[in-house]
Design an enzyme around this catalytic site. Structure first.
Site, PDB file in Angstrom:
ATOM      1  N   ASP A   1      -4.667   3.971   2.226  1.00  0.00           N
ATOM      2  CA  ASP A   1      -4.940   3.601   3.623  1.00  0.00           C
ATOM      3  C   ASP A   1      -5.221   4.846   4.449  1.00  0.00           C
ATOM      4  OD1 ASP A   1      -4.253   1.039   2.756  1.00  0.00           O
ATOM      5  OD2 ASP A   1      -3.260   0.528   4.634  1.00  0.00           O
TER       6      ASP A   1
ATOM      7  N   ASP B   1      -0.487   3.177  -2.374  1.00  0.00           N
ATOM      8  CA  ASP B   1      -0.748   2.232  -1.286  1.00  0.00           C
ATOM      9  C   ASP B   1      -0.921   3.001   0.026  1.00  0.00           C
ATOM     10  OD1 ASP B   1      -0.958  -0.066   0.199  1.00  0.00           O
ATOM     11  OD2 ASP B   1       1.109  -0.719  -0.088  1.00  0.00           O
TER      12      ASP B   1
ATOM     13  N   ASP C   1       4.231  14.391   0.405  1.00  0.00           N
ATOM     14  CA  ASP C   1       4.182  14.710   1.842  1.00  0.00           C
ATOM     15  C   ASP C   1       3.093  15.751   2.119  1.00  0.00           C
ATOM     16  OD1 ASP C   1       5.826  16.290   0.270  1.00  0.00           O
ATOM     17  OD2 ASP C   1       7.334  16.650   1.811  1.00  0.00           O
TER      18      ASP C   1
ATOM     19  N   LYS D   1       6.956  13.415  -6.169  1.00  0.00           N
ATOM     20  CA  LYS D   1       8.028  13.780  -5.234  1.00  0.00           C
ATOM     21  C   LYS D   1       9.235  14.154  -6.073  1.00  0.00           C
ATOM     22  CE  LYS D   1       9.688  14.522  -1.216  1.00  0.00           C
ATOM     23  NZ  LYS D   1       9.163  15.573  -0.308  1.00  0.00           N
TER      24      LYS D   1
ATOM     25  N   TYR E   1      26.916  -8.864   0.699  1.00  0.00           N
ATOM     26  CA  TYR E   1      27.696  -8.896   1.963  1.00  0.00           C
ATOM     27  C   TYR E   1      26.808  -9.197   3.157  1.00  0.00           C
ATOM     28  CZ  TYR E   1      30.819  -6.396  -1.227  1.00  0.00           C
ATOM     29  OH  TYR E   1      31.552  -6.020  -2.309  1.00  0.00           O
TER      30      TYR E   1
HETATM   31 MG    MG Z   1      -1.782  -1.306   1.948  1.00  0.00          MG
END
Ligand code: MG
Ligand code: NAI
Length: 370
Positions: A251, A247, A223, A190, A148
Site C-alpha cells: 500500500d 500488505d 522500518d 525485523k 477473560y
Molecule cells: Mg492492504
C-alpha cells in the site's frame, strides 16, 4: 489452469460490492477487446457473491462456492466490503478461504509509475518494482485466542506462523521473478525485534537465494525499508515480504505512484494446480460507489496480470500499453486529477487496444512468467 492451447478461458467473476460493480464490467470490456485481437475468448461466469448475498443468506458465498470456483481457470474479483457488515466477515468469509483453499501463496503487486499521473513524491524518477507478499501464513493466522473477556485482566494472543515450505516458495518466486527483471531481491525483515520467526525467515530466504547466484539479495529491516520506499523507491526491483509486512509495504509503495484506484494484485497458485485470483488493491469505496467516477485501472491491470498467468503475455503487455496510452493522452478519472468517468476511461482503453493491436499480435504466446 487452462493453457494457451485452449482457446477459451473460463473465468469466475465476483464483482462484489460498491465500485466493484462498476469497475468489473469496465475491465471485462477491455479484456474481451484484447482477447478478440489475439484470437481467444473468455467465458465469464458471474457470481453474485458478496455483502448483498450475505444479507440474504448469512454467508458470503454458497456452501459449495469454493468447489464452483475450482472448476474455472481463474477468479476475477472486484471488491467486497459494506458499511453494515464487519470486515472480518468479508475477509474471513470470502477472500481468505479462497486464498488458502487454492494455495494462492503468492500475492504479487506491481508498483509502477503511470504516465500522465501527477507524481506524489518530490523526485519524479520512475518507480518500477514488484512486491511478492507471502499470502498463506505469517502474521495472519488463526492460532491464538482471547481470554477473560470483559475483565480487567482480559488478554489476547495471536501467533505468527512461519514454515520452511512457506518461506522457501515465496523466496523462490521472488528470485525467479527478479531473474527476469533487474536481478535484485530485497527481503523485508525485523530480526532485531522479532527474534524467533524473523531470523528463521532470513535464514530460509538466504538459503533459497543461494540457488540463484545471478540474483543479488539484500535484507532490510522493515522500518528502514518503509522509510527508504518513500525516499527512493526506484532503487528496488523485487521485494519479498511476509504477509503483514507485504500488505503494508505494497500500500505504501503503491501510494507513492498515485491513486489506490490504479493498483492491481494477483493471488497466485504458481503451479496452476488451483485457480489463481486477480483483484484490484482498492476496496468497495462506499464514498463514491454508484457515482460512475471510480478509476477502473486497478481492475484492468489485474486483468492483465490474469492474462499473464493464463499464458497470454503478449495480450497482457498489449492491455498494459493500452491503458498507459489512454492515461498518457489525458483520459483520467477524478482520483487521477481528470474528469473522465469509469466508462469513458474504459472505452479509451478499448479504443487503444484496437489501435495498438498490430504491435502486439504474436502467434507464439510464451509460458506463464514465474
Ligand atoms: Mg492492504
Ligand atoms: P477503499 O479502497 O474502498 O477506499 C479508500 C479511498 O480510496 C476512498 O476514498 C475511495 O473513494 C478511494 N478509492 C478506492 N478505490 C478507488 C477507485 N477505483 N477510484 C477512485 N477512488 C478510489 O478502502 P476503505 O474505504 O478503507 O474500505 C471500504 C470497504 O472496502 C471496507 O468495507 C473494506 O473492508 C473493503 N475493502 C475491501 C478490499 C477487498 O475487497 N480486497 C480491500 C480493501 C478494503
Amino acid at each position: 489452469m487452462t493453457t494457451a492451447a485452449g482457446n477459451t478461458h473460463r473465468i469466475s467473476v465476483i464483482a462484489g460490492d460498491g465500485i466493484g460493480l462498476e469497475v468489473m464490467p469496465a475491465a471485462i470490456g477491455c479484456l474481451d477487446a484484447v482477447a478478440d485481437a489475439h484470437g481467444f475468448a473468455f467465458d465469464w461466469i458471474e457470481r453474485d457473491w458478496g455483502s448483498d448475498y450475505f444479507f440474504r443468506t448469512g454467508r458470503m458465498l454458497p456452501v459449495d462456492g469454493l468447489e464452483q470456483l475450482a472448476t474455472t481457470d481463474a477468479v476475477f474479483l472486484g471488491a467486497v466490503g459494506h458499511p453494515d457488515l464487519s470486515d472480518v466477515e468479508t475477509l474471513w468469509g470470502l477472500l481468505i478461504p479462497i486464498r488458502r483453499t487454492f494455495s494462492q501463496y503468492i500475492n504479487l503487486r506491481p508498483v509502477k509509475t503511470l504516465p500522465g499521473v501527477r507524481p506524489v513524491l518530490a523526485d519524479p524518477t520512475p518507480i518500477d518494482l514488484m512486491i511478492v507478499r507471502e499470502n498463506n501464513e505469517g502474521e495472519y493466522s488463526e492460532v491464538g485466542g482471547r481470554v477473560y473477556r470483559g475483565l480487567a485482566n482480559e488478554m489476547a494472543v495471536q501467533e505468527a506462523v512461519f514454515t520452511r515450505v512457506g518461506i522457501t516458495r515465496a523466496a523462490r518466486f521472488a528470485a525467479e521473478l527478479a531473474s527476469t527483471r533487474r536481478g535484485k531481491v530485497t527481503s523485508a525483515t525485523k530480526s532485531n525485534g522479532i527474534i524467533h520467526s524473523m531470523p528463521f525467515w532470513d535464514e530460509v530466504v538466504r538459503e533459497t537465494l543461494a540457488g540463484y547466484p545471478e540474483v543479488e539479495l539484500r535484507s532490510e529491516l522493515i522500518d528502514a525499508l518503509a522509510a527508504s520506499l518513500v525516499l527512493h523507491p526506484w532503487r528496488y526491483d523485487v521485494i519479498v515480504a511476509s504477509n503483514l509486512f507485504g500488505d503494508i509495504l505494497s500500500d505504501l509503495a503503491g501510494a507513492a505512484t498515485g491513486s489506490i484506484g490504479s493498483l492491481a494484485s494477483a493471488n497466485l497458485n504458481p503451479e496452476g494446480q488451483h485457480p489463481s485470483m486477480f483483484e484490484p488493491v482498492h476496496g468497495s469505496a462506499p464514498d463514491i460507489a454508484g457515482t460512475g467516477v471510480a478509476n477502473p485501472i486497478g481492475q484492468i491491470w489485474s486483468g492483465a496480470l490474469m492474462l499473464d498467468a493464463l499464458g497470454r503475455p503478449a495480450a497482457a503487455a498489449h492491455l498494459v500499453a493500452a491503458f498507459e496510452s489512454a492515461l498518457a493522452d489525458g483520459v483520467r478519472t477524478r482520483d487521477l486529477g481528470g474528469t473522465a468517468s469509469t466508462t469513458e476511461l474504459a472505452d479509451a482503453v478499448t479504443d487503444r487496444v484496437v489501435q495498438l493491436a498490430p504491435d502486439y499480435l504474436e502467434t507464439n504466446e510464451g509460458a506463464m512468467r514465474p
